[in-house]
Design an enzyme around this catalytic site. Structure first.
Site, short mmCIF file in Angstrom:
data_model
loop_
_atom_site.label_atom_id
_atom_site.label_comp_id
_atom_site.label_asym_id
_atom_site.label_seq_id
_atom_site.Cartn_x
_atom_site.Cartn_y
_atom_site.Cartn_z
CB THR A 1 -0.81 0.00 1.33
OG1 THR A 1 -1.74 -1.07 1.28
CG2 THR A 1 -1.55 1.28 1.59
NE ARG B 1 -9.12 -7.49 2.78
CZ ARG B 1 -8.04 -6.72 2.84
NH1 ARG B 1 -7.81 -5.81 1.92
NH2 ARG B 1 -7.16 -6.86 3.81
N GLY C 1 -10.05 -3.60 3.35
CA GLY C 1 -9.04 -3.72 4.40
C GLY C 1 -8.99 -2.49 5.28
N1 ASP Z 1 -3.27 -2.97 4.11
C1 ASP Z 1 -3.72 -3.35 2.80
C2 ASP Z 1 -4.98 -4.13 2.91
O1 ASP Z 1 -5.13 -4.92 3.82
C3 ASP Z 1 -2.73 -4.15 2.02
C4 ASP Z 1 -1.28 -3.83 2.21
O2 ASP Z 1 -0.90 -2.83 2.77
O3 ASP Z 1 -0.44 -4.62 1.82
O4 ASP Z 1 -5.82 -3.99 2.04
#
Ligand code: ASP
Length: 333
Positions: free
Chosen positions: A192, A220, A222
């Site tokens: 991210t 979904r 996050g």
């Molecule tokens: N935090 C992000 C999510 O869970 C993914 C990531 O940062 O790798 O969607």
């Protein structure tokens, strides 16, 4: 003598204002008054962001910050660079899709007045961070999701486009052959960009944007678009953002918790470490569970910590823009 003590106060203010204020020395009241009267030295402007893609994003943010621009404008411009890079498989166009082949994007933004905006599960719009900013500025709401978010974006002039690239389609088709869902540490089925900035006026802002976990269930969402989980800013204290397995971050209100710990006197690194440790303590097994936090306090000090080694952050201040390894709790086996 007076001058020296003032110098001491200034230097202490960078890392230990709280300590100094709690001092029981006989001059503490006088020192307190002087400290209040002095301008606390801030390391500003500064911009920090997650992972290597943060380097290019920081450059765009720095363009704005170095001209005395606002932290809010800087973080939006910064993360748009990653969103618009088709080679980046974790953010914006080119981001890896869910298991149905749909690219669904999550983003949020927060400013120094605690205004914030977010979008989640947004399809076919390349720059969700700018839609999040519009939600913040042009609606009475904080978060729009799915079709409603897309309709809102289109009404604001954002163009719909196909976000699947040749490369992301290829990787998705390869994944479909086995269809095994497994978050893998530090390789690109998750990442991210989270970015935090402190501007010349001493104001903080943050942005966070992602395509989320690759091959997730459709729908979904996050931590990344959730204020307090993937990002939090409190202009009196500092800002924090998260990357990694979002479900684990949400469970501990991760970024808000990092900021709260800084409010209570922890350094950015200490605060990130404490929340990582809380995540570890709440899971029986953290195999494959990578989470990293990045924090910036009001004085422009930054820190980062992750469950596993391999998380790094890009830091741009005055002449430099460089990658720094986060501290971590666990090595890979
Ligand atoms: N935090 C992000 C999510 O869970 C993914 C990531 O940062 O790798 O969607």
């Amino acid at each position: 003598m007076k001058k020296n003590r003032r110098e001491f106060i200034k230097v202490s203010a960078i890392g230990g204002a709280a300590l100094l204020l709690n001092s029981s020395c006989t001059e503490s009241e006088e020192l307190k008054d002087e400290l209040a009267a002095e301008e606390i030295i801030q390391n500003k402007p500064i911009v920090v962001s997650t992972w290597e893609h943060g380097l290019a994003a920081n450059e765009a943010a720095w363009e704005i910050l170095s001209k005395k621009g606002k932290a809010l404008d800087a973080v939006e411009a910064g993360v748009r660079v990653s969103e618009s890079d088709p080679e980046n498989l974790t953010v914006g166009i080119g981001g890896l899709p869910d298991r149905d082949g749909k690219v669904t994007l999550d983003a949020c933004i927060m400013d120094h007045t605690s205004q914030c905006g977010a979008v989640a599960c947004l399809e076919e719009i390349e720059n969700p961070i700018s839609v999040a900013r519009k939600v913040m500025e042009d609606t009475p709401h904080v978060m729009l999701v799915g079709k409603g978010a897309q309709e809102f974006a289109v009404s604001k002039g954002f163009e719909k486009k196909n976000l699947l690239t040749t490369e992301s389609t290829k990787q998705w088709k390869e994944w479909l052959e086995k269809s095994e869902y497994e978050p893998i540490i530090n390789i690109e089925n998750h990442d991210t960009i989270g970015m935090l900035a402190l501007d010349e006026d001493g104001n903080l802002a943050g942005a966070c944007t992602t395509s989320g976990m690759a091959y997730k269930l459709h729908g979904r969402v996050g931590d990344s678009p959730i204020i307090g989980a993937g990002l939090f800013v409190d202009n009196e204290v500092g800002a924090a953002c998260a990357t990694g397995v979002g479900e684990a971050v949400i469970r501990v209100a991760g970024s808000a918790m990092v900021v709260e710990l800084m409010r209570n006197g922890k350094s950015p690194s200490e605060a990130c470490k404490e929340v990582v440790n809380r995540i570890i303590s709440k899971h029986e097994n953290v195999d494959g569970l990578q989470v990293g936090f990045l924090a910036l306090n009001k004085n422009g000090e930054h820190g980062s910590h992750s469950v596993y080694q391999g998380f790094n952050v890009a830091v741009a201040a005055s002449e430099t823009n460089e990658l720094v390894d986060a501290s971590f709790d666990k090595e890979w086996d």
